[in-house]
Design a protein around this motif. Structure first.
Motif, PDB file in Angstrom:
ATOM      1  N   GLU A 197      45.173  38.940 -26.696  1.00 48.59           N
ATOM      2  CA  GLU A 197      46.220  38.343 -27.722  1.00 48.59           C
ATOM      3  C   GLU A 197      45.242  38.212 -28.911  1.00 48.59           C
ATOM      4  OE1 GLU A 197      48.025  35.038 -26.472  1.00 48.59           O
ATOM      5  OE2 GLU A 197      49.108  35.949 -24.932  1.00 48.59           O
ATOM      6  N   GLY A 198      44.067  38.522 -29.114  1.00 50.97           N
ATOM      7  CA  GLY A 198      42.959  38.412 -30.207  1.00 50.97           C
ATOM      8  C   GLY A 198      42.354  37.011 -30.396  1.00 50.97           C
ATOM      9  N   TRP A 199      42.644  36.096 -29.365  1.00 51.19           N
ATOM     10  CA  TRP A 199      41.781  34.794 -29.315  1.00 51.19           C
ATOM     11  C   TRP A 199      40.437  35.163 -28.650  1.00 51.19           C
ATOM     12  CZ3 TRP A 199      44.330  30.577 -31.454  1.00 51.19           C
ATOM     13  CH2 TRP A 199      45.500  31.024 -31.749  1.00 51.19           C
ATOM     14  N   VAL A 200      39.500  34.394 -29.442  1.00 53.73           N
ATOM     15  CA  VAL A 200      38.198  34.141 -28.835  1.00 53.73           C
ATOM     16  C   VAL A 200      37.894  32.803 -28.362  1.00 53.73           C
ATOM     17  CG1 VAL A 200      35.700  34.377 -29.724  1.00 53.73           C
ATOM     18  CG2 VAL A 200      37.506  35.708 -30.897  1.00 53.73           C
ATOM     19  N   LYS A 201      37.167  32.719 -27.106  1.00 53.04           N
ATOM     20  CA  LYS A 201      36.969  31.908 -26.355  1.00 53.04           C
ATOM     21  C   LYS A 201      35.713  31.098 -27.196  1.00 53.04           C
ATOM     22  CE  LYS A 201      36.023  29.655 -21.850  1.00 53.04           C
ATOM     23  NZ  LYS A 201      35.866  30.120 -20.470  1.00 53.04           N
ATOM     24  N   VAL A 202      35.618  29.750 -27.707  1.00 51.72           N
ATOM     25  CA  VAL A 202      34.510  29.108 -28.437  1.00 51.72           C
ATOM     26  C   VAL A 202      33.911  27.985 -27.181  1.00 51.72           C
ATOM     27  CG1 VAL A 202      33.779  27.652 -30.005  1.00 51.72           C
ATOM     28  CG2 VAL A 202      35.635  29.358 -30.447  1.00 51.72           C
ATOM     29  N   THR A 203      32.603  28.242 -27.168  1.00 54.63           N
ATOM     30  CA  THR A 203      31.810  27.289 -26.169  1.00 54.63           C
ATOM     31  C   THR A 203      31.083  26.373 -26.823  1.00 54.63           C
ATOM     32  OG1 THR A 203      30.446  28.855 -25.538  1.00 54.63           O
ATOM     33  CG2 THR A 203      32.190  28.868 -24.081  1.00 54.63           C
ATOM     34  N   ARG A 204      30.920  25.187 -26.031  1.00 51.59           N
ATOM     35  CA  ARG A 204      29.808  24.297 -26.984  1.00 51.59           C
ATOM     36  C   ARG A 204      28.531  24.246 -26.490  1.00 51.59           C
ATOM     37  NH1 ARG A 204      30.788  17.759 -27.540  1.00 51.59           N
ATOM     38  NH2 ARG A 204      28.945  17.344 -28.915  1.00 51.59           N
ATOM     39  N   LYS A 205      27.552  24.649 -27.160  1.00 55.56           N
ATOM     40  CA  LYS A 205      26.042  24.918 -26.668  1.00 55.56           C
ATOM     41  C   LYS A 205      25.171  24.475 -27.953  1.00 55.56           C
ATOM     42  CE  LYS A 205      26.844  29.023 -23.792  1.00 55.56           C
ATOM     43  NZ  LYS A 205      26.548  30.342 -23.776  1.00 55.56           N
ATOM     44  N   GLY A 206      23.764  24.343 -27.372  1.00 54.57           N
ATOM     45  CA  GLY A 206      22.826  23.948 -28.487  1.00 54.57           C
ATOM     46  C   GLY A 206      22.262  22.697 -27.797  1.00 54.57           C
ATOM     47  N   ARG A 207      21.670  21.707 -28.858  1.00 57.96           N
ATOM     48  CA  ARG A 207      21.199  20.683 -28.526  1.00 57.96           C
ATOM     49  C   ARG A 207      21.687  19.494 -27.857  1.00 57.96           C
ATOM     50  NH1 ARG A 207      17.122  19.267 -33.703  1.00 57.96           N
ATOM     51  NH2 ARG A 207      15.912  21.331 -33.715  1.00 57.96           N
ATOM     52  N   LYS A 208      23.159  19.660 -28.376  1.00 61.65           N
ATOM     53  CA  LYS A 208      24.142  18.646 -27.622  1.00 61.65           C
ATOM     54  C   LYS A 208      25.494  19.344 -27.168  1.00 61.65           C
ATOM     55  CE  LYS A 208      22.979  15.114 -31.327  1.00 61.65           C
ATOM     56  NZ  LYS A 208      23.579  14.154 -32.467  1.00 61.65           N
ATOM     57  N   PRO A 209      25.044  19.746 -25.950  1.00 65.71           N
ATOM     58  CA  PRO A 209      25.968  20.452 -24.985  1.00 65.71           C
ATOM     59  C   PRO A 209      27.067  19.312 -24.596  1.00 65.71           C
ATOM     60  CG  PRO A 209      24.089  20.168 -23.757  1.00 65.71           C
ATOM     61  CD  PRO A 209      23.784  19.666 -25.032  1.00 65.71           C
ATOM     62  N   GLY A 210      28.134  19.721 -23.957  1.00 68.64           N
ATOM     63  CA  GLY A 210      29.186  18.992 -23.537  1.00 68.64           C
ATOM     64  C   GLY A 210      28.828  17.799 -22.492  1.00 68.64           C
ATOM     65  N   LEU A 211      29.550  17.047 -22.307  1.00 71.81           N
ATOM     66  CA  LEU A 211      29.112  15.899 -21.449  1.00 71.81           C
ATOM     67  C   LEU A 211      29.115  16.564 -19.957  1.00 71.81           C
ATOM     68  CD1 LEU A 211      30.948  12.799 -22.528  1.00 71.81           C
ATOM     69  CD2 LEU A 211      28.364  13.194 -22.756  1.00 71.81           C
ATOM     70  N   PRO A 212      28.004  16.142 -18.947  1.00 74.66           N
ATOM     71  CA  PRO A 212      28.133  16.703 -17.610  1.00 74.66           C
ATOM     72  C   PRO A 212      29.190  16.294 -16.708  1.00 74.66           C
ATOM     73  CG  PRO A 212      26.281  15.181 -18.014  1.00 74.66           C
ATOM     74  CD  PRO A 212      26.719  15.632 -19.157  1.00 74.66           C
ATOM     75  N   ARG A 213      29.837  16.972 -16.018  1.00 69.71           N
ATOM     76  CA  ARG A 213      30.861  16.543 -15.279  1.00 69.71           C
ATOM     77  C   ARG A 213      30.481  15.812 -14.145  1.00 69.71           C
ATOM     78  NH1 ARG A 213      35.427  16.702 -18.339  1.00 69.71           N
ATOM     79  NH2 ARG A 213      35.643  18.722 -19.269  1.00 69.71           N
ATOM     80  N   THR A 214      29.987  14.591 -14.253  1.00 68.14           N
ATOM     81  CA  THR A 214      29.252  13.507 -13.294  1.00 68.14           C
ATOM     82  C   THR A 214      30.305  12.393 -13.310  1.00 68.14           C
ATOM     83  OG1 THR A 214      27.827  12.564 -14.747  1.00 68.14           O
ATOM     84  CG2 THR A 214      27.047  14.515 -13.524  1.00 68.14           C
ATOM     85  N   GLU A 215      30.033  11.603 -11.999  1.00 65.28           N
ATOM     86  CA  GLU A 215      30.986  10.504 -12.121  1.00 65.28           C
ATOM     87  C   GLU A 215      30.639   9.251 -13.368  1.00 65.28           C
ATOM     88  OE1 GLU A 215      32.319   7.131  -8.638  1.00 65.28           O
ATOM     89  OE2 GLU A 215      30.748   8.844  -8.207  1.00 65.28           O
ATOM     90  N   ALA A 216      29.229   9.292 -13.403  1.00 68.90           N
ATOM     91  CA  ALA A 216      28.925   8.257 -14.378  1.00 68.90           C
ATOM     92  C   ALA A 216      29.430   8.729 -15.880  1.00 68.90           C
ATOM     93  CB  ALA A 216      27.211   8.224 -14.280  1.00 68.90           C
ATOM     94  N   LYS A 257      29.106  35.726 -16.627  1.00 65.66           N
ATOM     95  CA  LYS A 257      30.270  36.119 -16.971  1.00 65.66           C
ATOM     96  C   LYS A 257      30.735  35.468 -18.330  1.00 65.66           C
ATOM     97  CE  LYS A 257      35.101  36.102 -15.438  1.00 65.66           C
ATOM     98  NZ  LYS A 257      36.041  35.678 -14.371  1.00 65.66           N
ATOM     99  N   ALA A 258      30.498  34.089 -18.383  1.00 63.50           N
ATOM    100  CA  ALA A 258      30.686  33.495 -19.893  1.00 63.50           C
ATOM    101  C   ALA A 258      30.008  33.835 -20.878  1.00 63.50           C
ATOM    102  CB  ALA A 258      30.419  31.715 -19.595  1.00 63.50           C
ATOM    103  N   ALA A 259      28.711  34.200 -20.632  1.00 65.47           N
ATOM    104  CA  ALA A 259      27.880  35.020 -21.805  1.00 65.47           C
ATOM    105  C   ALA A 259      28.435  36.366 -22.140  1.00 65.47           C
ATOM    106  CB  ALA A 259      26.358  35.111 -21.375  1.00 65.47           C
ATOM    107  N   LYS A 260      28.842  36.912 -21.203  1.00 62.42           N
ATOM    108  CA  LYS A 260      29.373  38.225 -21.410  1.00 62.42           C
ATOM    109  C   LYS A 260      30.753  38.339 -22.149  1.00 62.42           C
ATOM    110  CE  LYS A 260      30.766  42.555 -18.963  1.00 62.42           C
ATOM    111  NZ  LYS A 260      30.790  43.275 -17.725  1.00 62.42           N
ATOM    112  N   GLU A 261      31.390  37.219 -21.864  1.00 63.50           N
ATOM    113  CA  GLU A 261      32.643  37.171 -22.751  1.00 63.50           C
ATOM    114  C   GLU A 261      32.742  36.335 -23.976  1.00 63.50           C
ATOM    115  OE1 GLU A 261      35.276  35.312 -19.697  1.00 63.50           O
ATOM    116  OE2 GLU A 261      35.404  37.287 -18.249  1.00 63.50           O
ATOM    117  N   GLU A 262      31.879  35.702 -24.062  1.00 59.80           N
ATOM    118  CA  GLU A 262      31.358  34.896 -25.338  1.00 59.80           C
ATOM    119  C   GLU A 262      31.683  35.843 -26.552  1.00 59.80           C
ATOM    120  OE1 GLU A 262      28.269  31.667 -27.425  1.00 59.80           O
ATOM    121  OE2 GLU A 262      27.731  32.867 -25.626  1.00 59.80           O
TER     122      GLU A 262
END
Length: 293
Positions: free
Chosen positions: A214-233, A203-208
């Motif tokens: 309203e004309g806004w484009v959702k920007v996601t962070r991908k590539g070699r340095k993606p966002g931090l994983p949502r872990t406790e550490a 779904k995220a790839a389809k909406e990218e």
């Protein structure tokens, strides 16, 4: 109040004014609506056990799992009396839709999924309360009328209720985990989780890159340095960095006396360094190694 049953659960002592008299009258009326149902768990039992029953009355929409006019509220349920026993006991009054046993009164919520056999299992101890939901409202009055009859048997030869040592043995045997069943449940859960993650990524790839209404484009962070994983550490590391930033931004020498003390310490360090330099220069002159130019 929780679920509208607190008056029957614990009635406070009232005395004095007319307002307290009205509260006492309401409390006594609520107690009067309770019916004592005598039950026995064996024919040889001499003293019966009393179950207190009344119609479950709450505001519309506050209790989604226990609909009014079809739910019987049962108090003083012993720990060895399970949902199956209560269902067989009240089935003579009408078709029983569900039986929910709780530690204390409270609003119930509809469960979308069946509770796990191995995880999130809470063993209730001591006397409990129960909500018996019938398919027809007429069964409520029939259940209250059972109090006019003699003691009813809950434990029968075809459906015995285990108590004492036999119940402890059965509980211990039930606590032993079957590795095959546990593995099957974990595998099923992981398959559902992987399927859900794959659907979200698709779904995220389809909406990218596709603008919204309203004309806004959702920007996601991908590539070699993606966002931090949502872990406790990772969350702890982020919190530690924020703490260090706040410590660096704290105001130093905020008070005048702190500013004076800092100046005095700085002057004392300069004087100490000057004396050390003088001694070093005198030593170098004595060794003929001092060349200022």
């Amino acid at each position: 109040m929780q679920g509208g049953e607190d008056v029957a659960w614990a009635t406070p002592r009232v005395r004095g004014s007319s307002g307290n008299g009205a509260a006492a009258a309401a409390a006594s009326q609520s107690r009067a609506s309770l019916a004592a149902l005598a039950v026995k768990f064996a024919k040889r039992q001499r003293s019966p056990h009393c179950l207190l029953v009344k119609e479950h009355q709450v505001r519309e929409g506050t209790d989604t799992a226990h609909p009014p006019r079809r739910t019987l509220f049962v108090l003083n349920v012993p720990p060895y009396c399970g949902p199956d026993s209560l269902s067989r006991l009240f089935s003579r009054c009408g078709n029983v839709q569900s039986v929910d046993i709780c530690d204390k009164p409270g609003p119930g919520e509809k469960k979308d999924k069946t509770a796990s056999k191995f995880f999130d299992h809470k063993a209730l101890k001591g006397f409990q309360v129960a909500y018996v939901v019938f398919r027809k409202p007429a069964a409520i009055q029939a259940a209250k009328a059972l109090s006019q009859q003699g003691p009813l048997l809950i434990s029968t030869e075809s459906h015995p209720v285990k108590t004492g040592i036999s119940k402890w043995i059965a509980s211990y045997e039930a606590s032993i985990v079957d590795p095959k069943e546990l593995k099957a449940e974990v595998d099923a859960y992981m398959q559902d989780y992987d399927k859900k993650v794959a659907e979200e990524e698709a779904k995220a790839a389809k909406e990218e890159g596709v603008p919204d209404e309203e004309g806004w484009v959702k920007v996601t962070r991908k590539g070699r340095k993606p966002g931090l994983p949502r872990t406790e550490a990772a969350n702890l590391r982020v919190l530690e960095k924020e703490k260090q930033k706040r410590a660096r931004k704290e105001l130093l020498n905020f008070y005048a006396w702190q500013h004076r003390e800092t100046k005095r310490e700085h002057i004392a360090q300069l004087r100490k360094k000057f004396e050390e330099d003088k001694q070093r220069i005198a030593l170098m002159r004595a060794q003929r190694k001092f060349r200022p130019y």
